[in-house]
Design an enzyme around this catalytic site. Structure first.
Site, PDB file in Angstrom:
ATOM      1  N   ASN A   8      53.683  38.364  27.255  1.00 20.19           N
ATOM      2  CA  ASN A   8      52.276  38.343  27.661  1.00 20.19           C
ATOM      3  C   ASN A   8      51.474  37.984  26.426  1.00 20.19           C
ATOM      4  O   ASN A   8      51.239  38.825  25.556  1.00 20.19           O
ATOM      5  CB  ASN A   8      51.860  39.701  28.222  1.00 20.19           C
ATOM      6  CG  ASN A   8      50.462  39.694  28.815  1.00 20.19           C
ATOM      7  OD1 ASN A   8      49.686  38.762  28.611  1.00 20.19           O
ATOM      8  ND2 ASN A   8      50.122  40.734  29.550  1.00 20.19           N
ATOM      9  N   ARG A  92      53.425  35.925  31.811  1.00 26.35           N
ATOM     10  CA  ARG A  92      52.172  36.026  32.541  1.00 26.35           C
ATOM     11  C   ARG A  92      51.375  34.753  32.284  1.00 26.35           C
ATOM     12  O   ARG A  92      51.142  34.367  31.143  1.00 26.35           O
ATOM     13  CB  ARG A  92      51.356  37.222  32.062  1.00 26.35           C
ATOM     14  CG  ARG A  92      50.003  37.328  32.763  1.00 26.35           C
ATOM     15  CD  ARG A  92      49.102  38.297  32.036  1.00 26.35           C
ATOM     16  NE  ARG A  92      47.812  38.428  32.705  1.00 26.35           N
ATOM     17  CZ  ARG A  92      46.699  38.791  32.096  1.00 26.35           C
ATOM     18  NH1 ARG A  92      46.705  39.054  30.797  1.00 26.35           N
ATOM     19  NH2 ARG A  92      45.566  38.890  32.762  1.00 26.35           N
ATOM     20  N   HIS A 180      43.959  39.172  38.047  1.00 27.03           N
ATOM     21  CA  HIS A 180      44.651  40.461  37.897  1.00 27.03           C
ATOM     22  C   HIS A 180      45.646  40.684  39.040  1.00 27.03           C
ATOM     23  O   HIS A 180      45.969  41.826  39.382  1.00 27.03           O
ATOM     24  CB  HIS A 180      43.662  41.636  37.832  1.00 27.03           C
ATOM     25  CG  HIS A 180      42.759  41.602  36.641  1.00 27.03           C
ATOM     26  ND1 HIS A 180      41.393  41.734  36.728  1.00 27.03           N
ATOM     27  CD2 HIS A 180      43.024  41.426  35.321  1.00 27.03           C
ATOM     28  CE1 HIS A 180      40.854  41.658  35.521  1.00 27.03           C
ATOM     29  NE2 HIS A 180      41.832  41.451  34.645  1.00 27.03           N
ATOM     30  N   ARG A 240      32.486  39.447  29.002  1.00 26.67           N
ATOM     31  CA  ARG A 240      32.109  38.515  30.069  1.00 26.67           C
ATOM     32  C   ARG A 240      31.070  39.156  30.981  1.00 26.67           C
ATOM     33  O   ARG A 240      31.134  40.349  31.244  1.00 26.67           O
ATOM     34  CB  ARG A 240      33.348  38.110  30.874  1.00 26.67           C
ATOM     35  CG  ARG A 240      34.274  37.164  30.128  1.00 26.67           C
ATOM     36  CD  ARG A 240      35.626  37.028  30.842  1.00 26.67           C
ATOM     37  NE  ARG A 240      36.579  38.017  30.380  1.00 26.67           N
ATOM     38  CZ  ARG A 240      37.768  38.233  30.946  1.00 26.67           C
ATOM     39  NH1 ARG A 240      38.126  37.564  32.024  1.00 26.67           N
ATOM     40  NH2 ARG A 240      38.585  39.141  30.454  1.00 26.67           N
ATOM     41  N   GLU A 378      52.131  45.385  34.805  1.00 27.63           N
ATOM     42  CA  GLU A 378      52.243  43.954  35.065  1.00 27.63           C
ATOM     43  C   GLU A 378      53.546  43.392  34.512  1.00 27.63           C
ATOM     44  O   GLU A 378      54.148  42.493  35.116  1.00 27.63           O
ATOM     45  CB  GLU A 378      51.055  43.226  34.434  1.00 27.63           C
ATOM     46  CG  GLU A 378      49.723  43.601  35.061  1.00 27.63           C
ATOM     47  CD  GLU A 378      48.538  43.322  34.152  1.00 27.63           C
ATOM     48  OE1 GLU A 378      47.645  42.569  34.575  1.00 27.63           O
ATOM     49  OE2 GLU A 378      48.509  43.869  33.036  1.00 27.63           O
TER      50      GLU A 378
END
Length: 404
Positions: A8, A92, A180, A240, A378
């Protein structure tokens, strides 16, 4: 023993895990590590499956100037010192665009197609692809699997998938993707084990971290998400802004004279909690600050979660459970309590003691809606997909054991 490497990669760090493949396809985490401070203060840290320390090493800046060099160091450490030679690597990749609705084995052609989506995820996509290119160059026979954060949301209906723009743009790929997805997929697969009564019902999952979004699950499938075409939409995040009137972007260009590149950098790096507070993008720092703007940033974050929960409850036509996950969702009892207060109109009530203990079930006995904390994983999801693709076995039938 056969193993799978999960990677990742971010802008200044690369996280990795090794999973051993045991009987009947069960996956067990063997180690986890990361190289951070790439290009500034490089450092390799790793621990075993039981948390025992395996490495903590600093490197000169010029030894680890970029992600490929970080991959070389991590790979050499795994091969030469631990004698680990994975049979495959899972990655990922944030954006799969309209082309990819499931994990795929990667070749040079796939990488070229994925490069088209760099502009849609500039904080993530180029860094996700860098280790893939590095391994393709140095170990071309080693199978690599790309797992997409957008794939889980491809079950959305047409009305949830479209923007109100001409169809030609939708055909080009301008649509609401959601992100996500690997986190939400893990939660959807875990809920039947920990809360079987609500696992197939109407569930809102709040993935609250530096990147933040929410997802509406029905029958374990994503039907709506707060994020859209890019990872800028929806909730405010660390840097963000979340939902913003497109007219603000036009104003920045026409009145402030900002170029498209400058606007992109501004929206991805200077807004959100950082922009509102003027202090930090780290919720932990904001929670301990007595600054008015820090309090405003937290108030705004909680308020927008409440608003978006109402939107997702409408999409679900009701609500049967609420789940917190990711860094803030799993670790901040204060934010969870404040969000639950926003959801009081839905019948949500927390057990404050259980919330303070970060228990699995944190709702009170009088709460109409059960509220859970479910730590996400994840990386395990990526390892599952990688094994499944290599063996052609559905991930829903694979058994796994989480050892961290």
């Amino acid at each position: 023993m056969d193993t799978i490497l999960v990677v990742n990669a971010g802008s200044s760090s690369v996280k990795f895990r090794i999973y051993s493949i045991e009987n009947e396809g069960m996956l067990r985490q063997q180690l986890k590590g990361q190289i951070d401070g790439i290009g500034s203060r490089p450092r390799l840290r790793a621990s075993g499956g039981e948390g025992d320390p395996l490495a903590d090493r600093a490197y000169p800046i010029d030894a680890v100037p970029d992600l490929p060099s970080a991959m070389e160091i991590a790979g050499a450490w795994l091969r030469d010192e631990l004698c680990i030679h994975p049979i495959a690597v899972g990655h990922r990749v944030v954006h799969g665009g309209p082309d990819y609705d499931r994990p795929i084995q990667v070749d040079h052609g796939v990488v070229t197609r994925l490069e088209r989506f760099i502009a849609l995820a500039p904080l993530h996509q180029p860094h996700n692809l860098a280790p893939i290119r590095s391994i393709l160059a140095n170990f071309p026979a080693l199978p690599q699997v790309a797992c997409f954060d957008t794939a889980f949301h491809r079950t959305h209906s047409a009305v949830a998938d479209h923007y109100a723009i001409p169809h030609g743009l939708h055909a080009e790929g301008v649509r609401r993707y959601g992100f996500h997805g690997l986190s939400y997929e893990y939660i959807a697969k875990t809920l039947p084990k920990i809360a079987p009564k609500i696992a197939k019902e109407r569930v809102i999952v709040a993935h609250l971290g530096s990147g933040a979004s929410m997802c509406a699950l029905s029958g374990g499938r994503s039907i709506e998400s707060t994020m859209g075409f890019t990872a800028l939409d929806g909730l405010p995040m660390g840097t963000r802004p979340g939902q913003i009137d497109p007219g603000v972007v036009l104003y920045l260009i026409s009145e402030k004279g900002m170029s498209a590149a400058n606007v992109q950098n501004f929206l991805y790096r200077d807004c959100g909690l950082k922009g509102l507070s003027g202090i930090s993008n780290d919720m932990r720092e904001l929670e301990t600050s007595d600054s008015f703007n820090a309090r405003l940033a937290i108030d705004y974050f909680v308020y927008r979660i409440g608003l978006n929960a109402g939107m997702l409850a409408a999409a679900l036509q009701g609500l049967d459970a609420f789940v917190f996950t990711a860094g803030i969702g799993e670790n901040s009892a204060t934010i969870r309590a404040r969000v639950a207060s926003q959801l009081g109109w839905l019948g949500v009530s927390l057990d404050q003691a259980e919330n303070a203990r970060h228990s699995r079930l944190i709702s009170g006995s009088n709460s109409r809606i059960p509220v859970y904390i479910v730590p996400t994983d994840e990386e395990l999801m990526i390892a599952q997909h990688t094994l499944s693709l290599l063996t052609k076995r559905p991930t829903t039938n694979a058994r796994q054991e989480r050892a961290s």
